[in-house]
Scaffold this active site. Structure first.
Site, PDB file in Angstrom:
ATOM      1  N   PHE A 202      12.365 -22.251  36.377  1.00  0.00           N
ATOM      2  CA  PHE A 202      12.413 -20.865  35.909  1.00  0.00           C
ATOM      3  C   PHE A 202      12.092 -20.777  34.422  1.00  0.00           C
ATOM      4  O   PHE A 202      11.302 -19.936  33.993  1.00  0.00           O
ATOM      5  CB  PHE A 202      13.809 -20.304  36.199  1.00  0.00           C
ATOM      6  CG  PHE A 202      14.049 -18.921  35.658  1.00  0.00           C
ATOM      7  CD1 PHE A 202      13.786 -17.805  36.431  1.00  0.00           C
ATOM      8  CD2 PHE A 202      14.564 -18.737  34.378  1.00  0.00           C
ATOM      9  CE1 PHE A 202      14.015 -16.527  35.937  1.00  0.00           C
ATOM     10  CE2 PHE A 202      14.798 -17.467  33.869  1.00  0.00           C
ATOM     11  CZ  PHE A 202      14.519 -16.356  34.650  1.00  0.00           C
ATOM     12  N   ASP A 203      12.702 -21.646  33.610  1.00  0.00           N
ATOM     13  CA  ASP A 203      12.487 -21.615  32.159  1.00  0.00           C
ATOM     14  C   ASP A 203      11.018 -21.808  31.808  1.00  0.00           C
ATOM     15  O   ASP A 203      10.435 -21.051  31.023  1.00  0.00           O
ATOM     16  CB  ASP A 203      13.283 -22.730  31.475  1.00  0.00           C
ATOM     17  CG  ASP A 203      14.770 -22.612  31.692  1.00  0.00           C
ATOM     18  OD1 ASP A 203      15.183 -22.409  32.848  1.00  0.00           O
ATOM     19  OD2 ASP A 203      15.515 -22.739  30.716  1.00  0.00           O
ATOM     20  N   THR A 204      10.427 -22.850  32.394  1.00  0.00           N
ATOM     21  CA  THR A 204       9.034 -23.167  32.094  1.00  0.00           C
ATOM     22  C   THR A 204       8.120 -22.013  32.489  1.00  0.00           C
ATOM     23  O   THR A 204       7.230 -21.614  31.721  1.00  0.00           O
ATOM     24  CB  THR A 204       8.606 -24.441  32.833  1.00  0.00           C
ATOM     25  OG1 THR A 204       9.435 -25.533  32.421  1.00  0.00           O
ATOM     26  CG2 THR A 204       7.154 -24.772  32.554  1.00  0.00           C
TER      27      THR A 204
END
Length: 407
Positions: A202-204
């Site tokens: 999700f972060d990437t």
């Protein structure tokens, strides 16, 4: 008492205050009955003592089956600034999406429950978003100035992952996985619907979309101490991340994502009037592709020259690299994706190829008229000079003619 909710529906353990906080810090947890209480107390004390605006700490419980819901409920009852959201499905990305999508705060942040990152970085993380200087902020363990304590295995994996991101998705941020990030709420509302991953990628995915949308990502070097009790499955997470890179890369290449609209709505204008937007980045990317193309051209020319005369060897080498050069600049330098217009772009690229061929062939003809030479090194030197002139002409025509709409 544990917090209960209908399946899949996050519900706050207590009503939100009348005035929305400036900062909402999310702590995603799954079976963290031992670490949750000291984490929230330490964070609450730090924000109370140092943060000059209203804040909220939101515990996002990802389907815990231990005493985590009860611990979270006690904390919410004790501290007015602490709230709980319960989800019946696991996934850090799912938890962040659920809380951030419903939060009324101006700045949304999250950090891991182990508080591996020194809390002294909270204000440097949030301040650029509050001031309007930046749109997203991340803690980085890989920048100069960071102080990190962790084992060699995690160090190699982290650096290797970020190198893969740079090579495949062209990212410019240094640390995609540090559990210490913040984003402006208005930006989050536009990006979250486009993020598909619900777990660790999700972060990437969020950061790549922010970069592609022309947003400013602020990096804060952090002091970070590895949690030896971390329960992250490194192998499974790495495989999921590689699948995420492949999926996101295909989406970017196919043009399915509304990046042009995002850049129009959220992207920043040039700092100096009359300087064309994105010119600096285009020059850097074009130069990198140009270097690679020139090396490939010289290698092909040297190989073909073993059995062909100078002019046909030059023609074949230049033609092969021109097609690849146009395709790479279309995708990487000018950000044109999808199949629409690819034939016309290649046709226009061949016109530019003909001009480059005229320059290089003319240089060889002049060399021959001056008496020629038996040295291939002299030929290569002449061709390098001619190629530099052809490269400058190619960039100007790409930008002003072939990919004019991408400006």
């Amino acid at each position: 008492m544990p917090v209960t909710t209908p399946a899949g529906q996050p519900v706050r353990a207590r009503p939100a205050p009348d005035r929305a906080p400036v900062l909402d810090v999310v702590i995603p947890v799954h079976n963290e009955e031992n670490d949750l209480d000291p984490c929230v107390r330490r964070l609450h004390r730090y924000l109370t003592d140092t943060f000059p605006y209203d804040f909220r700490i939101t515990v996002a419980d990802n389907a815990s089956v231990d005493a985590t819901p009860a611990v979270a409920a006690r904390l919410a009852a004790e501290f007015p600034a602490v709230e709980v959201v319960r989800l019946e499905e696991k996934g850090r990305g799912r938890a962040l999406r659920a809380v951030w999508s419903r939060s009324g705060a101006a700045v949304l942040a999250y950090m891991d429950v182990d508080l591996s990152t020194d809390l002294a970085a909270v204000l440097p993380l949030v301040a650029p978003l509050l001031s309007g200087h930046s749109d997203v902020a991340i803690g980085t363990r890989l920048a100069r100035g960071s102080r990190v304590v962790r084992g060699p295995k995690r160090e190699v994996i982290s650096r290797g992952y970020n190198l893969i991101l740079r090579g495949t998705l062209g990212v410019r941020f240094s640390d995609a996985q540090c559990g210490f990030k913040a984003i402006r709420a208005d930006v989050a509302q536009r990006l979250l619907p486009l993020v598909q991953d619900t777990a660790w990628f999700f972060d990437t995915e969020l950061l790549v979309l922010a970069q592609q949308a022309g947003l400013r990502i602020h990096e804060v070097p952090v002091d970070w101490v590895d949690d030896p009790d971390s329960r992250v499955d490194v192998v499974r997470t790495a495989l999921d991340d590689l699948r995420g890179i492949w999926r996101l890369g295909r989406a970017l290449a196919s043009g399915r994502l509304p990046l042009r609209q995002l850049r129009h709505d959220l992207g920043r204008n040039p700092l100096v009037r009359d300087v064309p937007a994105k010119l600096g980045g285009q020059l850097v990317r074009f130069a990198a592709i140009g270097v690679a193309s020139t090396l490939a051209y010289l290698l092909l020319y040297a190989l073909l020259r073993q059995g062909l005369a100078a002019q046909p060897a030059n023609l074949l080498a230049l033609l092969a690299t021109a097609v690849a050069n146009t395709a790479l600049n279309r995708r990487v330098t000018f950000g044109v994706r999808g199949g629409r217009g690819v034939v016309s772009h290649q046709a226009q690229g061949l016109v530019i190829f003909a001009l480059g061929l005229g320059l290089t062939s003319g240089a060889l003809a002049v060399l021959g008229a001056l008496g020629g030479t038996d040295s291939h090194l002299v030929e290569l030197a002449v061709l390098v000079g001619a190629n530099l002139a052809a490269t400058l002409l190619r960039f100007l025509l790409f930008r002003s003619w072939v990919f004019r709409s991408a400006r």
